[in-house]
Design a protein around this motif. Sequence first.
Motif, mmCIF file in Angstrom:
data_model
loop_
_atom_site.group_PDB
_atom_site.id
_atom_site.type_symbol
_atom_site.label_atom_id
_atom_site.label_comp_id
_atom_site.label_asym_id
_atom_site.label_seq_id
_atom_site.Cartn_x
_atom_site.Cartn_y
_atom_site.Cartn_z
ATOM 1 N N ASP A 1 11.923 3.497 9.074
ATOM 2 C CA ASP A 1 11.658 2.152 9.594
ATOM 3 C C ASP A 1 11.756 1.169 8.436
ATOM 4 O O ASP A 1 10.863 1.102 7.581
ATOM 5 C CB ASP A 1 10.271 2.134 10.226
ATOM 6 N N LEU A 2 12.818 0.380 8.410
ATOM 7 C CA LEU A 2 13.031 -0.541 7.287
ATOM 8 C C LEU A 2 12.097 -1.750 7.346
ATOM 9 O O LEU A 2 12.059 -2.538 6.397
ATOM 10 C CB LEU A 2 14.495 -1.005 7.265
ATOM 11 N N ALA A 3 11.352 -1.887 8.442
ATOM 12 C CA ALA A 3 10.340 -2.946 8.511
ATOM 13 C C ALA A 3 9.027 -2.523 7.865
ATOM 14 O O ALA A 3 8.124 -3.330 7.685
ATOM 15 C CB ALA A 3 10.096 -3.335 9.968
ATOM 16 N N ASP A 4 8.923 -1.242 7.511
ATOM 17 C CA ASP A 4 7.720 -0.704 6.871
ATOM 18 C C ASP A 4 7.852 -0.901 5.360
ATOM 19 O O ASP A 4 8.684 -0.279 4.707
ATOM 20 C CB ASP A 4 7.588 0.776 7.226
ATOM 21 N N GLU A 5 7.011 -1.767 4.812
ATOM 22 C CA GLU A 5 7.136 -2.116 3.398
ATOM 23 C C GLU A 5 6.938 -0.913 2.478
ATOM 24 O O GLU A 5 7.559 -0.803 1.415
ATOM 25 C CB GLU A 5 6.133 -3.200 3.032
#
Length: 872
Positions: free
Chosen positions: A530-534
């Motif tokens: 998940d590229l939205a997960d920092e």
Amino acid sequence: MPVEKLTPSGHDAYEAADSCAVLMAGRAVFDSQLGGPPDGRLPRYERELSALLDRYFVSRLSSTGAAGGKVALVATGGYGRGELCPGSDIDILILCRRSIPPQAIDLAQPLFLPLWDAGYALGHGFRTVGDCLKLAAKDHKVLASLLDARFVTGSEAVFAEMMERLEEKVLPRRGKAFADWLDTEHERRLASHGDGALLLEPNLKEGLGGLRDYHLIRWMLMCRFGIGCGLHAALRRVGFSAEDEALLRTNVDFLHDVRCRLHALTGRRSDLLPLDLQPDVARRMGYADGGGLLAVEHFLGELHRCMGSVKALALACREALAMNTSAGLSAEQVMQEATPRTVLSLMKQSAAQPEKALAGWRMRRSLVRLATERAAELAALPDLGPAFADLLSGGNAWDVFGRLDDTGLLSALVPEYGVVRDRVQFDGFHTYPVGLHTLVTLRHLEDSASAGSVAAELWNSLDTSGRVSVMFGALLHDLGKTGSADHSVTGAAVADNLLRRWELGDAQREEIVFLVRNHLLLSRTALRRDLADESVVARCAGTAGSMRRLDLLFLLACADARATGPRAWNSWISGLLEELYRKVRNMLSDSELGTPQAVSDMLSHYDMVRELVGRNGRRLPYTPEQAESWLERVPSRYMLSTEPEDVLRHIALMLRLERDIEDARRRLGEKRGANGVVLLEARDAGDVWELVFAAKDQPGLFSVLTGVLALHGLDVFSADAFVWGGGVVLDVFRVSPPPDPLYARDFWAKVRGSVHFALTGKLSLDFRLEEMRSRSLSPVQKAGGGRTEVTIDNAISDFYSVIDITAPDRPVLLYDIARTMQAMRLDIQFARIATHGMQTSDSFSVRDVFGNKLLEEQQCEEVRQALLHAVA
């Protein structure tokens, strides 16, 4: 019938029996042995079948007692060469001296009818010697078939007359045109059938490296030195050694073995070796799983080595004959002796003056022999490291390393490369064997300037040192594919030893080893996380450590994916890699690695959405106040992963959903109203379609969506699940295109209708999908089931447990996984579906029913076992 009864010693018994019955019985013995692995006693099928047919024709012609002294039975084509495979045509010629006597026609029935009745395919004809010569002078295919002609029985004098006149009258006049035709045939085969040494589904006969290359060698040499010269003597006259001849014979025998077993499997003449039959052929050839490789992978590695060798021998023969003709050189001059120092000089000249180095590469056969006979000296050459560095940074590495590989020199110079060069990953995902994949990766790196805006900018900004590092990384990145579990780690150790041997500087060596160890970091993360997960981005940034290394990793990742094949590279995958690259680069640009940016990024996205709402004004189907009320409901991960323009579309979709639910409740009542109400917005995103489903949150929604998509034949590449405030869900899928883009709207309407029926109990997905689930197994499953693994990782993300599932792909697999997770009461927040040919590697970010990660060991093991059962 015992095999010994078919040998010449049983000739008398053969004469006493019915000739066709003996032929069929003898063939049955050999056919039965083709059905399983060789036991050490299997004779050369193609030669034994040819010999059986010889004895058949001798017996039949003798029993007729007619015209035996006036005609000759002549075998041509594969039968003439004594190389009949189970499905081969039997090419037989009834040859007469001056004219065809009436009694010759009477031979057809006793000779051919039993064979036709037995199911053999015959290519037969009646010709005079003069007819043959006239046809050979006009038709190069006829000439080639007569060069393979072999006397079987009858009048040997008639056959001898034809061959003498062919050599005296036809070859001197047509030899040059015939040689040119052979060159044309080579190009035609390349265009029509490809390079068999490189393809996943090679053509065993017509592909380059196939049996036709062996035939071309025979024909070229006969054309130059005469029919009576013999293959052994002719090979010596172009500089081939006894070892070369033995290698050619061994490779040709191997190809015949494979072709015979392919014919036995298909029950017909077949030269293309399809993926689904390769495991069965490997088993029948006696290969077994071992060393981390499937039996079929061992077999395919040997097949590619064999076809590469035949191709190289045929090319060496063509070049030697061409040089002999054009320059009037002797065999000794054509095959001038090369030394290890010659190779080093050629490499240095190729880097500095590539055009002048071409003449040196024409010593092909000498270089091939050098690679075979003096490999240890080549690997120990001093200055190899600097020579490779110059070649890799010279701009024509693809060409020069291709020449090194084609002659076998690259495998000799880098023995570690030779070990994996012909390794084939039997997954339908990797297009090339490891060696060619490596070379194609080099080519894509050199083409980075035109590959895309980000790659072009990075490549053009690199200094020489950076280009050397990333090109070395490409050259060495797959040396660990020796059957080990993680080829990146193994390959890094191999690369480190090599670079120390070549005495590269410590800083550059460490940089190259880093690239080899982490060459899959960006592609695996982009496709499975998940590229939205920092925290996911932070792990990549922590591994990269610097802008320079991130740039090199990105260039290598793009070139590696492009070289893997079309299933590993498209605009969607390219976009994911660029998105990850930008996010990692932004994180690395902060003064302190890992400083949280999520809040500022999210606030920035909110501001951009509000600005777009204000700018578009009346064009939107909602007021700014309505937009603001919906913005208060969106989850933070949604805002971080969604473009502002898309947020506007999704708000409009949610407003429509709200109205549809209210209308349904008025008609059906409060309790039933929201069930089955679903909206679908489909958008063409290039190589994939983006589907946005909006619905009331309800148990089993995600599994229903995946089941309906499978029912309509769609492949899922990624899935995002966002629960908005108020209990509504926005699920975003990226899927394969609809079957007919012209009627896409109607197709997506059917998909939406199926979701509605499944949610309201009017469509049984389990029943409908059972037929798809029970379809025939894939070739990987036939080969041994493929790799199946389920891992649960709680360290990758701060917010979710990440479940990675690797399994052989099959219909309805994603639905079975989703349904199992639903039964375990897991909430899927994000899914990335990566199908690599016939193997799938899926990743799911999940939380339990209380919104927590899966932290209890017992719970994790229960989930893991349930998922293993589901994918089995």
